[in-house]
Design a protein around this motif. Structure first.
Motif, short mmCIF file in Angstrom:
data_model
loop_
_atom_site.label_atom_id
_atom_site.label_comp_id
_atom_site.label_asym_id
_atom_site.label_seq_id
_atom_site.Cartn_x
_atom_site.Cartn_y
_atom_site.Cartn_z
N THR A 20 6.05 4.79 2.58
CA THR A 20 5.65 4.33 1.25
C THR A 20 4.24 4.80 0.99
N THR A 41 8.43 5.33 -2.51
CA THR A 41 9.04 5.18 -1.20
C THR A 41 9.94 6.38 -0.94
N HIS A 78 6.30 1.70 -9.53
CA HIS A 78 6.81 2.14 -8.23
C HIS A 78 8.07 2.98 -8.45
N LEU A 119 8.46 -1.62 -0.47
CA LEU A 119 8.37 -2.16 -1.83
C LEU A 119 7.94 -3.62 -1.81
N VAL A 153 10.05 -1.00 -11.22
CA VAL A 153 10.67 -0.10 -10.24
C VAL A 153 11.50 0.92 -11.00
#
Length: 697
Positions: A221, A205, A177, A55, A148
């Motif tokens: 990832t 991830t 993400h 990340l 995130v």
């Protein structure tokens, strides 16, 4: 001819080399091979040891993509337009601080998005509030950089509305993400729509090591980006052979398991979660926190006793009206019971891999996450059934402990010498402290005398061999010793327990005080005895005269005229600390020869018990636990014990009542009774009362 042949062979070799390069390029930047093939298109992979490292690299890639002059001007570009990274309030702890430390960004660049408070799950990101925050940041001249999202939160396994978040990110140009344990279900044939939406994100991830039970396997990832130069600057790609070998352990493990083995392990973990969730729905007083998550490999539950007119989160005892402080106290009490339940289940079923955690809204809960533990611990379906059976066996103890807490508090407050200590973190019926005579109530320091009394009290209570567990320790607000009473069943006699604690503590205090004063008492007693002996010798000299003290003359006088003198003894009373004469003892012994002393009266805290009945248990009379064949014998034994404990007066009274009960007396019996009243001897019986007592016995 030969020259043309060489040129043709060269063209074929070039064509074959070009085909191999295209296939290799397609393998790198095309679909990810393995279980995710066809799910995450045009993605690249970065392998790393630290789970959060991927990340951090993605954040660098997003910064280089949004700030074109970052390579030249550096952080001066960020100063004019500060980036903003959005994290969910349910994200794993320490993630935002790690990103700021790795990127060199100040903490104001982080923005925590709250979860739903009114509608939806309390562990999902509030999308409407996030959109409002994005608009506010744009108005302030800040740049929304990265979001995130969670596909399975670290705590309870909830999945955010990734589809809605993806639309919001595309609208404002934000990098999305995704991380979480629910990403493992992408390898299955059936995937929930919320998790399937994660395949449209910019990066994700994954941690296949814990999912598949593979040690020393790196995390992965996956990301989508077309510029290889920026990925190289961000550190996602490298030309070093050592960096490329990071994927070797994972590749070998996946080759060993195969596609079917990978899918089977993930499917087995999801089936275990569904099995436990379906079983817990049938158990009373157990609340499941992730009921709306279909296919989630995480089950979170807690003990919860819902009662009328009570808050379904905090209240668990029948109290009609409670103040906010009382609500918080009961919340801590329920948390302590759930913590005890989790520790007990971990010991009874170690293959379950349970963890105890504290949630902000729900409190202390127990989490079952077989996707992270089943492959290592070898969890099976039988372990889940054993776990449910253990939960059902512990529920009666938890429920009765909650109900007996208030009764224990009232009994302690009504007993002199005992002080109730309110410790909501103790998973038992309560905490009590004995206040001795020299106890300083205003001081919070340790009390050696109190510690000695409580240590002796703990030893005495453990010798009773009851079902209760006792423990001593300092009070959570001070350093004074307290007695902690553990979990109790519904047949616990709280009044007897409190009375036993108070009486035993007083007895220990009196004995310790007697032992401490023994030296001083004995010393004073010896001095007083010496004075008494000296006075006795002087009185003997005055009575006998001086002549009798001369050796030869005294013998002659004693032969002609002996002295009739009584020997006076002395007894030393340790309790009173005084000397007493022995004359009353000799007198009473001579007069009371053959007379037995009266029995010592027993204390009020002692009660008759049936054979095998443990201390602090209520009587079995009237209980449903007795069977039909054994209830009569138990009741008869209890009645006999109570009749014999009544003494000879009760036996004589029963004997007289049983003789005159059946009908009116006959004339012969009436004459016999009149003669007996006048003092005449009975013609048939010389000892009627003795025989009556013997028959009853």
């Amino acid at each position: 001819m030969g020259k043309n042949l060489k040129e043709a062979m060269k063209m074929l070799e070039d064509s074959q080399r070009r085909t191999e390069e295209e296939n290799g390029k397609k393998l790198i930047s095309g679909d990810i091979p393995g279980p995710l093939q066809g799910r995450y298109e045009n993605g690249c992979a970065y392998f790393h040891e630290e789970e959060r490292e991927g990340l951090a690299k993605i954040c660098r890639l997003a910064i280089h993509s949004r700030y074109e002059d970052f390579v030249v001007d550096g952080f001066n570009v960020l100063y004019n337009k500060k980036p903003v990274i959005y994290l969910s309030a349910a994200a794993r702890p320490g993630l935002g601080q790690y990103l700021c430390n790795q990127l060199g960004l100040p903490f104001p660049c982080l923005c925590r998005v709250p979860c739903n408070t009114m509608f939806g799950s309390q562990h999902q990101m509030d999308v409407a509030f996030l959109e409002k925050m994005i608009k506010d940041d744009i108005e302030r001249g800040r740049l929304p950089l990265l979001l995130v999202a969670n596909a399975g939160t670290a705590a309870v396994g909830h999945t955010d509305k990734i589809g809605r978040l993806k639309e919001l990110c595309e609208q404002y140009g934000i990098w999305l993400h995704v991380e979480g344990v629910n990403l493992a279900t992408l390898a299955l044939g059936y995937v929930s729509s919320s998790v399937l939406a994660a395949t449209k994100c910019d990066s994700m991830t994954m941690t296949p090591g814990p999912w598949l039970g593979l040690p020393a396997v790196p995390a992965v990832t996956l990301y989508k980006h077309d510029d290889p130069a920026l990925t190289l600057v961000a550190g996602l790609t490298s030309n070093k052979p050592a960096d490329k070998l990071r994927a070797l352990p994972l590749w070998l493990s996946l080759q060993y398991l195969g596609l079917d083995g990978i899918v089977e392990r993930i499917k087995h973990a999801c089936q275990l979660s569904q099995r436990l969730q379906e079983s817990l729905k049938k158990v009373n007083y157990i609340k499941i926190l992730v009921e709306d998550e279909l296919g989630s490999p995480v089950v979170v539950f807690r003990f919860f006793q819902e009662l009328p007119d009570s808050d379904p989160v905090f209240k668990a005892v029948p109290v009609p009206t409670m103040t906010p402080s009382a609500v918080g106290r009961e919340r801590h009490s329920c948390d302590a019971l759930n913590r005890w339940l989790g520790e007990q289940l971990k010991q009874l079923v170690p293959a379950s891999g349970l963890t105890v955690m504290d949630l902000e809204a729900e409190g202390t809960c127990v989490r079952f996450s077989p996707l992270m533990t089943a492959a290592v611990l070898g969890t099976r379906g039988e372990d889940v059934d054993q776990l449910v059976a253990c939960i059902e066996s512990k529920l009666p103890v938890l429920s009765s402990t909650l109900q007996l807490r208030e009764e224990f508090k009232q009994e302690v407050e009504a007993t002199a010498g005992l002080l109730y200590v309110d410790d909501p973190n103790w998973p038992g019926i309560g905490v009590v402290r004995y206040e001795h005579a020299n106890d300083d109530k205003s001081s919070l320091k340790s009390d050696p005398e109190g510690e000695k009394i409580h240590a002796g009290l703990l030893k005495k209570l453990n010798e009773l061999e009851s079902d209760l567990t006792f423990k001593i320790g300092p009070e959570y607000k001070s350093m004074k010793s307290c007695l902690y009473v553990g979990m109790a069943s519904e047949d616990m006699d709280v009044a007897e327990l409190v009375e036993t604690i108070a009486a035993t503590a007083r007895e220990i205090e009196e004995n310790s005080r007697l032992l401490e004063n023994m030296t001083e008492v004995v010393r004073k007693g010896i001095q007083e005895a010496q004075v008494e002996l000296q006075k006795a010798n002087e009185e003997r000299l005055l009575e006998e005269g001086v002549l009798r003290q001369i050796p030869v003359v005294g013998s002659v006088l004693n032969w002609f005229s002996p002295v009739q003198a009584l020997q006076k003894g002395r007894t030393f009373n340790l309790t009173a600390g005084s000397l007493e004469s022995t004359e009353p003892i000799y007198v009473y012994k001579a007069q009371g020869a053959g007379v037995t002393p009266p029995p010592t009266p027993s204390g009020s805290r002692t009660k008759q018990r049936l054979p095998g009945q443990k201390p602090f248990k209520r009587s079995l009379r009237g209980s449903d636990a007795l069977s039909e064949t054994s209830s009569a014998s138990h009741i008869e034994d209890l009645e006999k014990v109570e009749r014999l404990s009544g003494g000879p007066e009760q036996i004589t009274l029963e004997a007289s009542s049983t003789e005159g009960h059946p009908g009116a007396p006959s004339p012969q019996h009436a004459n016999q009774s009149e003669a007996f009243q006048k003092g005449a001897p009975h013609p048939e019986d010389d000892h009627p009362q003795v025989e009556g007592a013997e028959s009853l016995r």
